[in-house]
Design a protein around this motif. Structure first.
Motif, PDB file in Angstrom:
ATOM      1  N   VAL A 214     -12.159  17.904  31.994  1.00 38.82           N
ATOM      2  CA  VAL A 214     -12.265  17.632  33.435  1.00 38.82           C
ATOM      3  C   VAL A 214     -13.698  17.267  33.792  1.00 38.82           C
ATOM      4  CG1 VAL A 214     -12.118  18.678  35.744  1.00 38.82           C
ATOM      5  CG2 VAL A 214     -10.257  18.998  34.094  1.00 38.82           C
ATOM      6  N   ILE A 215     -14.663  17.987  33.254  1.00 39.51           N
ATOM      7  CA  ILE A 215     -16.067  17.693  33.568  1.00 39.51           C
ATOM      8  C   ILE A 215     -16.444  16.301  33.089  1.00 39.51           C
ATOM      9  CG2 ILE A 215     -18.464  18.335  32.980  1.00 39.51           C
ATOM     10  CD1 ILE A 215     -17.161  19.980  35.270  1.00 39.51           C
ATOM     11  N   GLU A 216     -15.978  15.887  31.938  1.00 38.33           N
ATOM     12  CA  GLU A 216     -16.270  14.529  31.469  1.00 38.33           C
ATOM     13  C   GLU A 216     -15.661  13.493  32.397  1.00 38.33           C
ATOM     14  OE1 GLU A 216     -18.540  13.457  29.340  1.00 38.33           O
ATOM     15  OE2 GLU A 216     -19.005  15.591  29.283  1.00 38.33           O
ATOM     16  N   GLN A 217     -14.466  13.767  32.908  1.00 35.78           N
ATOM     17  CA  GLN A 217     -13.819  12.827  33.826  1.00 35.78           C
ATOM     18  C   GLN A 217     -14.594  12.707  35.139  1.00 35.78           C
ATOM     19  OE1 GLN A 217      -9.681  13.912  34.223  1.00 35.78           O
ATOM     20  NE2 GLN A 217      -9.394  13.900  32.005  1.00 35.78           N
ATOM     21  N   VAL A 218     -15.016  13.827  35.711  1.00 38.82           N
ATOM     22  CA  VAL A 218     -15.751  13.750  36.977  1.00 38.82           C
ATOM     23  C   VAL A 218     -17.148  13.162  36.759  1.00 38.82           C
ATOM     24  CG1 VAL A 218     -14.430  15.537  38.165  1.00 38.82           C
ATOM     25  CG2 VAL A 218     -16.522  16.170  36.982  1.00 38.82           C
ATOM     26  N   ARG A 219     -17.723  13.389  35.585  1.00 37.30           N
ATOM     27  CA  ARG A 219     -19.023  12.782  35.254  1.00 37.30           C
ATOM     28  C   ARG A 219     -18.887  11.258  35.272  1.00 37.30           C
ATOM     29  NH1 ARG A 219     -22.873  15.406  32.252  1.00 37.30           N
ATOM     30  NH2 ARG A 219     -21.290  16.588  31.127  1.00 37.30           N
ATOM     31  N   GLU A 220     -17.806  10.744  34.669  1.00 41.42           N
ATOM     32  CA  GLU A 220     -17.563   9.302  34.631  1.00 41.42           C
ATOM     33  C   GLU A 220     -17.360   8.723  36.018  1.00 41.42           C
ATOM     34  OE1 GLU A 220     -14.358   8.573  31.886  1.00 41.42           O
ATOM     35  OE2 GLU A 220     -15.470   9.465  30.220  1.00 41.42           O
ATOM     36  N   LEU A 221     -16.909   9.538  36.964  1.00 41.68           N
ATOM     37  CA  LEU A 221     -16.712   9.092  38.342  1.00 41.68           C
ATOM     38  C   LEU A 221     -17.995   9.192  39.167  1.00 41.68           C
ATOM     39  CD1 LEU A 221     -13.230  10.705  39.016  1.00 41.68           C
ATOM     40  CD2 LEU A 221     -13.740   8.297  38.561  1.00 41.68           C
ATOM     41  N   GLY A 222     -19.072   9.659  38.556  1.00 46.78           N
ATOM     42  CA  GLY A 222     -20.355   9.731  39.236  1.00 46.78           C
ATOM     43  C   GLY A 222     -20.687  11.054  39.876  1.00 46.78           C
ATOM     44  N   ALA A 223     -19.870  12.082  39.646  1.00 47.18           N
ATOM     45  CA  ALA A 223     -20.182  13.399  40.203  1.00 47.18           C
ATOM     46  C   ALA A 223     -21.418  13.966  39.518  1.00 47.18           C
ATOM     47  CB  ALA A 223     -19.006  14.352  40.019  1.00 47.18           C
ATOM     48  N   GLU A 224     -22.196  14.727  40.255  1.00 45.67           N
ATOM     49  CA  GLU A 224     -23.361  15.397  39.685  1.00 45.67           C
ATOM     50  C   GLU A 224     -22.892  16.677  38.994  1.00 45.67           C
ATOM     51  OE1 GLU A 224     -27.611  17.409  41.016  1.00 45.67           O
ATOM     52  OE2 GLU A 224     -26.212  16.718  42.556  1.00 45.67           O
ATOM     53  N   ILE A 225     -23.184  16.797  37.714  1.00 45.42           N
ATOM     54  CA  ILE A 225     -22.825  18.005  36.969  1.00 45.42           C
ATOM     55  C   ILE A 225     -23.963  18.998  37.165  1.00 45.42           C
ATOM     56  CG2 ILE A 225     -22.170  18.974  34.738  1.00 45.42           C
ATOM     57  CD1 ILE A 225     -20.259  16.740  35.968  1.00 45.42           C
ATOM     58  N   LEU A 226     -23.655  20.123  37.771  1.00 43.11           N
ATOM     59  CA  LEU A 226     -24.667  21.128  38.087  1.00 43.11           C
ATOM     60  C   LEU A 226     -24.839  22.135  36.963  1.00 43.11           C
ATOM     61  CD1 LEU A 226     -23.517  21.734  41.753  1.00 43.11           C
ATOM     62  CD2 LEU A 226     -25.406  20.285  40.971  1.00 43.11           C
ATOM     63  N   ARG A 227     -23.768  22.417  36.276  1.00 41.18           N
ATOM     64  CA  ARG A 227     -23.802  23.348  35.146  1.00 41.18           C
ATOM     65  C   ARG A 227     -22.827  22.824  34.103  1.00 41.18           C
ATOM     66  NH1 ARG A 227     -21.687  29.583  35.178  1.00 41.18           N
ATOM     67  NH2 ARG A 227     -21.677  29.834  32.933  1.00 41.18           N
ATOM     68  N   GLU A 228     -23.353  22.552  32.940  1.00 43.30           N
ATOM     69  CA  GLU A 228     -22.513  22.055  31.852  1.00 43.30           C
ATOM     70  C   GLU A 228     -21.514  23.136  31.440  1.00 43.30           C
ATOM     71  OE1 GLU A 228     -22.352  19.025  30.591  1.00 43.30           O
ATOM     72  OE2 GLU A 228     -24.048  18.235  31.726  1.00 43.30           O
ATOM     73  N   PRO A 229     -20.378  22.739  30.874  1.00 43.15           N
ATOM     74  CA  PRO A 229     -19.397  23.731  30.431  1.00 43.15           C
ATOM     75  C   PRO A 229     -20.013  24.737  29.459  1.00 43.15           C
ATOM     76  CG  PRO A 229     -18.447  21.538  30.353  1.00 43.15           C
ATOM     77  CD  PRO A 229     -19.912  21.365  30.631  1.00 43.15           C
ATOM     78  N   SER A 230     -19.698  25.993  29.697  1.00 43.50           N
ATOM     79  CA  SER A 230     -20.191  27.049  28.807  1.00 43.50           C
ATOM     80  C   SER A 230     -19.239  28.239  28.873  1.00 43.50           C
ATOM     81  CB  SER A 230     -21.606  27.484  29.207  1.00 43.50           C
ATOM     82  OG  SER A 230     -21.621  27.989  30.523  1.00 43.50           O
ATOM     83  N   ASP A 231     -19.269  29.031  27.813  1.00 41.27           N
ATOM     84  CA  ASP A 231     -18.452  30.234  27.783  1.00 41.27           C
ATOM     85  C   ASP A 231     -19.043  31.252  28.758  1.00 41.27           C
ATOM     86  OD1 ASP A 231     -16.807  29.120  25.874  1.00 41.27           O
ATOM     87  OD2 ASP A 231     -17.889  30.007  24.197  1.00 41.27           O
ATOM     88  N   ALA A 232     -18.171  31.923  29.477  1.00 37.79           N
ATOM     89  CA  ALA A 232     -18.589  32.888  30.493  1.00 37.79           C
ATOM     90  C   ALA A 232     -18.583  34.306  29.921  1.00 37.79           C
ATOM     91  CB  ALA A 232     -17.648  32.813  31.695  1.00 37.79           C
ATOM     92  N   PHE A 233     -19.408  35.163  30.491  1.00 30.79           N
ATOM     93  CA  PHE A 233     -19.505  36.549  30.035  1.00 30.79           C
ATOM     94  C   PHE A 233     -18.182  37.296  30.158  1.00 30.79           C
ATOM     95  CE2 PHE A 233     -20.252  36.889  34.563  1.00 30.79           C
ATOM     96  CZ  PHE A 233     -19.623  38.071  34.908  1.00 30.79           C
ATOM     97  N   TRP A 234     -17.294  36.821  31.070  1.00 30.65           N
ATOM     98  CA  TRP A 234     -16.026  37.508  31.310  1.00 30.65           C
ATOM     99  C   TRP A 234     -14.907  36.999  30.403  1.00 30.65           C
ATOM    100  CZ3 TRP A 234     -13.165  33.473  33.071  1.00 30.65           C
ATOM    101  CH2 TRP A 234     -13.818  32.474  33.799  1.00 30.65           C
ATOM    102  N   GLY A 235     -15.249  36.131  29.439  1.00 31.36           N
ATOM    103  CA  GLY A 235     -14.271  35.704  28.439  1.00 31.36           C
ATOM    104  C   GLY A 235     -13.653  34.344  28.660  1.00 31.36           C
ATOM    105  N   GLY A 236     -13.985  33.682  29.755  1.00 34.60           N
ATOM    106  CA  GLY A 236     -13.442  32.359  30.025  1.00 34.60           C
ATOM    107  C   GLY A 236     -14.458  31.271  29.750  1.00 34.60           C
ATOM    108  N   ARG A 237     -14.258  30.137  30.378  1.00 31.33           N
ATOM    109  CA  ARG A 237     -15.180  29.000  30.269  1.00 31.33           C
ATOM    110  C   ARG A 237     -15.318  28.404  31.662  1.00 31.33           C
ATOM    111  NH1 ARG A 237     -17.739  26.448  26.331  1.00 31.33           N
ATOM    112  NH2 ARG A 237     -18.086  24.188  26.414  1.00 31.33           N
ATOM    113  N   THR A 238     -16.535  27.967  32.008  1.00 27.62           N
ATOM    114  CA  THR A 238     -16.783  27.503  33.367  1.00 27.62           C
ATOM    115  C   THR A 238     -17.816  26.386  33.403  1.00 27.62           C
ATOM    116  OG1 THR A 238     -17.291  28.257  35.606  1.00 27.62           O
ATOM    117  CG2 THR A 238     -18.522  29.279  33.823  1.00 27.62           C
TER     118      THR A 238
END
Length: 143
Positions: free
Chosen positions: A89-113
């Protein structure tokens, strides 16, 4: 008792055509009720409405403070079905010109954000939570 639900989220738009175009580029479907004066997008959970900022002030009967270029202190979220889907999803919105504020990363609570901003600096989180479940429409049932 007040119903425990959120039915509609409205974003005040400085440039309605530009903001509407961004959400249409995401592939989101507009509801038939949309017009030249506002846009309503169907989502799995709530309706997302774009309404001119000045008209929102009039409707609410107050003057709102908004500084163009600043991020807004609210976060909307798109929860997805898998860890990999966050990155997709982040790659898709990046291609549409959205500003990525935080690259995808694993979260301390066990997910990804990850976070991005739309053209008017509304913040969106894209997240995968291993404990989340969704109904057949994609609305979140558990978090």
């Amino acid at each position: 008792m007040i119903p425990q639900r959120v039915s509609l989220i409205t974003l005040g738009a400085e440039d309605l055509p530009k903001l509407r175009s961004f959400y249409k580029k995401l592939g989101w479907e507009e509801a038939d009720i949309s017009s030249d004066h506002y846009a309503v997008f169907k989502t799995a959970g709530v309706m997302l409405t774009l309404f001119p900022f000045k008209e929102l002030e009039k409707d609410a009967g107050i003057q709102l403070t908004r500084s163009t270029g600043e991020y807004h202190p609210i976060t909307l979220a798109i929860n997805v079905n898998s860890k990999e889907e966050v990155d997709e999803v982040i790659e898709q919105v990046r291609e549409l010109g959205a500003e990525i504020l935080r690259e995808p990363s694993d979260a301390f609570w066990g997910g990804r954000t990850s976070y991005f901003a739309d053209p008017e600096n509304n913040l969106w989180e894209v997240a995968w939570n291993p404990d989340s479940t969704f109904d057949e429409r994609g609305a979140m049932l558990t978090f």
